[in-house]
Design a protein around this motif. Structure first.
Motif, PDB file in Angstrom:
ATOM      1  N   GLU A 272      -2.040   6.631   2.611  1.00 55.86           N
ATOM      2  CA  GLU A 272      -2.130   5.196   2.321  1.00 55.86           C
ATOM      3  C   GLU A 272      -3.029   4.944   1.123  1.00 55.86           C
ATOM      4  O   GLU A 272      -2.759   4.073   0.283  1.00 55.86           O
ATOM      5  CB  GLU A 272      -2.656   4.438   3.540  1.00 55.86           C
ATOM      6  CG  GLU A 272      -1.662   4.329   4.673  1.00 55.86           C
ATOM      7  CD  GLU A 272      -2.177   3.421   5.783  1.00 55.86           C
ATOM      8  OE1 GLU A 272      -2.900   2.447   5.470  1.00 55.86           O
ATOM      9  OE2 GLU A 272      -1.869   3.699   6.960  1.00 55.86           O
ATOM     10  N   VAL A 273      -4.121   5.717   1.029  1.00 61.67           N
ATOM     11  CA  VAL A 273      -5.030   5.573  -0.114  1.00 61.67           C
ATOM     12  C   VAL A 273      -4.268   5.769  -1.419  1.00 61.67           C
ATOM     13  O   VAL A 273      -4.368   4.967  -2.352  1.00 61.67           O
ATOM     14  CB  VAL A 273      -6.202   6.572  -0.023  1.00 61.67           C
ATOM     15  CG1 VAL A 273      -7.046   6.521  -1.302  1.00 61.67           C
ATOM     16  CG2 VAL A 273      -7.068   6.274   1.193  1.00 61.67           C
ATOM     17  N   ARG A 274      -3.496   6.855  -1.487  1.00 63.91           N
ATOM     18  CA  ARG A 274      -2.722   7.143  -2.702  1.00 63.91           C
ATOM     19  C   ARG A 274      -1.704   6.044  -2.990  1.00 63.91           C
ATOM     20  O   ARG A 274      -1.483   5.670  -4.151  1.00 63.91           O
ATOM     21  CB  ARG A 274      -2.015   8.491  -2.570  1.00 63.91           C
ATOM     22  CG  ARG A 274      -2.957   9.684  -2.705  1.00 63.91           C
ATOM     23  CD  ARG A 274      -2.206  10.995  -2.551  1.00 63.91           C
ATOM     24  NE  ARG A 274      -3.101  12.134  -2.658  1.00 63.91           N
ATOM     25  CZ  ARG A 274      -3.369  12.775  -3.801  1.00 63.91           C
ATOM     26  NH1 ARG A 274      -2.800  12.358  -4.925  1.00 63.91           N
ATOM     27  NH2 ARG A 274      -4.207  13.793  -3.830  1.00 63.91           N
ATOM     28  N   ARG A 275      -1.101   5.528  -1.941  1.00 68.48           N
ATOM     29  CA  ARG A 275      -0.099   4.486  -2.134  1.00 68.48           C
ATOM     30  C   ARG A 275      -0.719   3.232  -2.760  1.00 68.48           C
ATOM     31  O   ARG A 275      -0.174   2.663  -3.719  1.00 68.48           O
ATOM     32  CB  ARG A 275       0.562   4.136  -0.796  1.00 68.48           C
ATOM     33  CG  ARG A 275       1.586   3.004  -0.882  1.00 68.48           C
ATOM     34  CD  ARG A 275       2.509   3.021   0.325  1.00 68.48           C
ATOM     35  NE  ARG A 275       1.774   2.876   1.579  1.00 68.48           N
ATOM     36  CZ  ARG A 275       1.484   1.704   2.137  1.00 68.48           C
ATOM     37  NH1 ARG A 275       1.847   0.580   1.511  1.00 68.48           N
ATOM     38  NH2 ARG A 275       0.846   1.634   3.280  1.00 68.48           N
ATOM     39  N   PHE A 276      -1.868   2.826  -2.253  1.00 70.69           N
ATOM     40  CA  PHE A 276      -2.514   1.633  -2.796  1.00 70.69           C
ATOM     41  C   PHE A 276      -3.076   1.894  -4.193  1.00 70.69           C
ATOM     42  O   PHE A 276      -3.009   1.022  -5.067  1.00 70.69           O
ATOM     43  CB  PHE A 276      -3.612   1.137  -1.849  1.00 70.69           C
ATOM     44  CG  PHE A 276      -3.086   0.596  -0.549  1.00 70.69           C
ATOM     45  CD1 PHE A 276      -2.148  -0.427  -0.539  1.00 70.69           C
ATOM     46  CD2 PHE A 276      -3.504   1.111   0.670  1.00 70.69           C
ATOM     47  CE1 PHE A 276      -1.647  -0.936   0.657  1.00 70.69           C
ATOM     48  CE2 PHE A 276      -3.017   0.614   1.865  1.00 70.69           C
ATOM     49  CZ  PHE A 276      -2.086  -0.407   1.857  1.00 70.69           C
ATOM     50  N   ASP A 277      -3.624   3.080  -4.416  1.00 65.47           N
ATOM     51  CA  ASP A 277      -4.138   3.407  -5.748  1.00 65.47           C
ATOM     52  C   ASP A 277      -3.002   3.463  -6.768  1.00 65.47           C
ATOM     53  O   ASP A 277      -3.170   3.043  -7.924  1.00 65.47           O
ATOM     54  CB  ASP A 277      -4.891   4.740  -5.718  1.00 65.47           C
ATOM     55  CG  ASP A 277      -6.200   4.650  -4.951  1.00 65.47           C
ATOM     56  OD1 ASP A 277      -6.646   3.518  -4.679  1.00 65.47           O
ATOM     57  OD2 ASP A 277      -6.772   5.710  -4.623  1.00 65.47           O
ATOM     58  N   ASP A 278      -1.847   3.973  -6.349  1.00 63.78           N
ATOM     59  CA  ASP A 278      -0.687   3.996  -7.245  1.00 63.78           C
ATOM     60  C   ASP A 278      -0.250   2.567  -7.600  1.00 63.78           C
ATOM     61  O   ASP A 278       0.154   2.301  -8.744  1.00 63.78           O
ATOM     62  CB  ASP A 278       0.477   4.750  -6.599  1.00 63.78           C
ATOM     63  CG  ASP A 278       0.265   6.264  -6.588  1.00 63.78           C
ATOM     64  OD1 ASP A 278      -0.616   6.737  -7.336  1.00 63.78           O
ATOM     65  OD2 ASP A 278       0.963   6.952  -5.821  1.00 63.78           O
ATOM     66  N   GLN A 279      -0.349   1.675  -6.628  1.00 61.61           N
ATOM     67  CA  GLN A 279      -0.011   0.274  -6.908  1.00 61.61           C
ATOM     68  C   GLN A 279      -0.985  -0.339  -7.910  1.00 61.61           C
ATOM     69  O   GLN A 279      -0.590  -1.137  -8.774  1.00 61.61           O
ATOM     70  CB  GLN A 279      -0.006  -0.542  -5.609  1.00 61.61           C
ATOM     71  CG  GLN A 279       1.154  -0.214  -4.679  1.00 61.61           C
ATOM     72  CD  GLN A 279       1.144  -1.078  -3.438  1.00 61.61           C
ATOM     73  OE1 GLN A 279       1.106  -2.309  -3.515  1.00 61.61           O
ATOM     74  NE2 GLN A 279       1.174  -0.441  -2.267  1.00 61.61           N
ATOM     75  N   LEU A 281      -2.574   1.349 -10.274  1.00 58.23           N
ATOM     76  CA  LEU A 281      -2.224   1.919 -11.568  1.00 58.23           C
ATOM     77  C   LEU A 281      -0.998   1.232 -12.153  1.00 58.23           C
ATOM     78  O   LEU A 281      -0.945   0.934 -13.355  1.00 58.23           O
ATOM     79  CB  LEU A 281      -1.978   3.422 -11.436  1.00 58.23           C
ATOM     80  CG  LEU A 281      -3.219   4.291 -11.228  1.00 58.23           C
ATOM     81  CD1 LEU A 281      -2.817   5.716 -10.867  1.00 58.23           C
ATOM     82  CD2 LEU A 281      -4.085   4.295 -12.481  1.00 58.23           C
ATOM     83  N   GLU A 282      -0.021   0.971 -11.323  1.00 58.16           N
ATOM     84  CA  GLU A 282       1.193   0.292 -11.781  1.00 58.16           C
ATOM     85  C   GLU A 282       0.863  -1.126 -12.246  1.00 58.16           C
ATOM     86  O   GLU A 282       1.390  -1.606 -13.265  1.00 58.16           O
ATOM     87  CB  GLU A 282       2.227   0.246 -10.656  1.00 58.16           C
ATOM     88  CG  GLU A 282       3.547  -0.416 -11.031  1.00 58.16           C
ATOM     89  CD  GLU A 282       4.258   0.303 -12.173  1.00 58.16           C
ATOM     90  OE1 GLU A 282       5.022  -0.382 -12.897  1.00 58.16           O
ATOM     91  OE2 GLU A 282       4.056   1.519 -12.362  1.00 58.16           O
TER      92      GLU A 282
END
Length: 337
Positions: A272-279, A281-282
């Motif tokens: 989940e951390v990576r998913r939110f961090d990717d958002q 960055l996007e």
């Protein structure tokens, strides 16, 4: 004598020189000061007002480029309403480019004038100055100063009887109390902000209050209430995120995604951390917002630390440091490194 006659006299005496176009400059700053001080105060004020009014007429379509100059001239007159208007606009310009010390100085001077002459501006301008100064204090890490603003001015904002203004100011003060380690006070203020915003169908107020309450549930809810807190946080976060996207409010979206990422990191949910961090960055790519990218980088750095990928963590922390536009961003990036 006309203005042209006066200019010609000064040129003959070699006290002023052409400086491009119709502009002139004094031979030395001391000469300028001596000439200025030779004028009676009433004459000084008259000239400042005439210059300001001429600039307004000449640059009516480009006033935004002249706010600092107009604020300077009007501040030397009795036109308090004009001074407040242009000084607040100049402060906003400084904030937009993260010239934070300058922005703080301008907003504080505006607030001081509003304290001395309360009727010189509409309530909306007064609240806007408070909100902008609160944001400057946040970026500079001066959380106690935001708390003090709330203590001093909340009753005055309440007296305006404007739900939107009150909800937004309650958010700023409530969020500051959370960051200052006073969750009971902060949560109560944020809940009040949300109630007022919902009663007025105020999307912005709802979004900000929800985001603030997210951070309360992330850090301050007792372990015994953990399951309910997770559900409440996700519900609040979804509302804040939807509103932020609808309004195009990059700061609201950034802080909401940051809260999601932080909560997932604390409770060991790396995917989940990576998913939110990717958002995040996007978001920074879509908006070209440097602050969003800086925050995404230091959050990625923290998540890489948790997974043991230290070299990648340092790389992202360094990228965040290079992008940091404010002391509070730099502090988090430095901590990650």
């Amino acid at each position: 004598a006309t203005a042209a006659d006066s200019v010609n006299v000064l040129r003959r005496e070699e006290l002023i020189f052409p400086d491009g176009g119709d502009d002139f400059r004094f031979k030395h700053a001391l000469v300028q000061e001596a000439v200025y001080n030779s004028l009676l105060p009433t004459r000084q004020e008259e000239l400042h007002e005439r210059v300001a009014e001429a600039l307004e007429r000449e640059h009516v379509e480009q006033l935004a480029a002249w706010t600092e100059v107009l604020a300077y001239h009007y501040s030397r007159t009795r036109r308090s309403e004009k001074t407040v208007t242009y000084l607040a606009l100049a402060g906003r310009k400084s904030l937009n480019v993260y010239s934070l010390e300058e922005a703080e100085q301008r907003f504080r001077h505006t607030l001081e004038l509003l304290d001395r002459v309360p009727d010189c501006a509409e309530g909306a301008i007064f609240v806007d100055v408070l909100l902008n100064l609160s944001r400057v204090y946040y970026f500079r890490g001066k959380i106690k100063c935001v708390v003090l603003l709330g203590e001093r001015y909340l009753s005055r904002v309440e007296a305006l009887r404007d739900g939107h203004s009150l909800s937004r100011f309650l958010f700023e003060t409530g969020y500051a109390h959370l960051l200052a380690g006073r969750p009971d006070v902060g949560k109560a203020l944020l809940e009040r902000a949300l109630d007022i915003a919902e009663a007025g169908c105020d999307d912005e107020g709802i979004g900000y209050a929800c985001m603030g309450l997210m951070w309360n549930y992330t850090f301050w809810e007792p372990a015994s209430a953990r399951n309910n807190a997770i559900n409440d946080m996700r519900r609040l976060g979804q509302r804040a995120l939807e509103i932020g996207k609808r309004l195009g409010d990059v700061w609201l979206i950034t802080k909401t995604l940051g809260a999601f990422s932080t909560e997932a990191s604390i409770w060991g949910r790396p995917n989940e951390v990576r998913r939110f961090d990717d958002q995040l960055l996007e978001l920074s790519r879509e908006t070209e917002d440097t602050r969003a990218k800086s925050e995404a980088m230091f959050r990625v750095a923290f998540s890489r630390i948790s997974s043991g990928d230290y070299e990648d963590a340092i790389e992202h922390a360094n990228m965040s440091l290079s992008l940091s536009l404010s002391p509070i961003d730099w502090l988090f990036a430095r901590q990650a490194k």
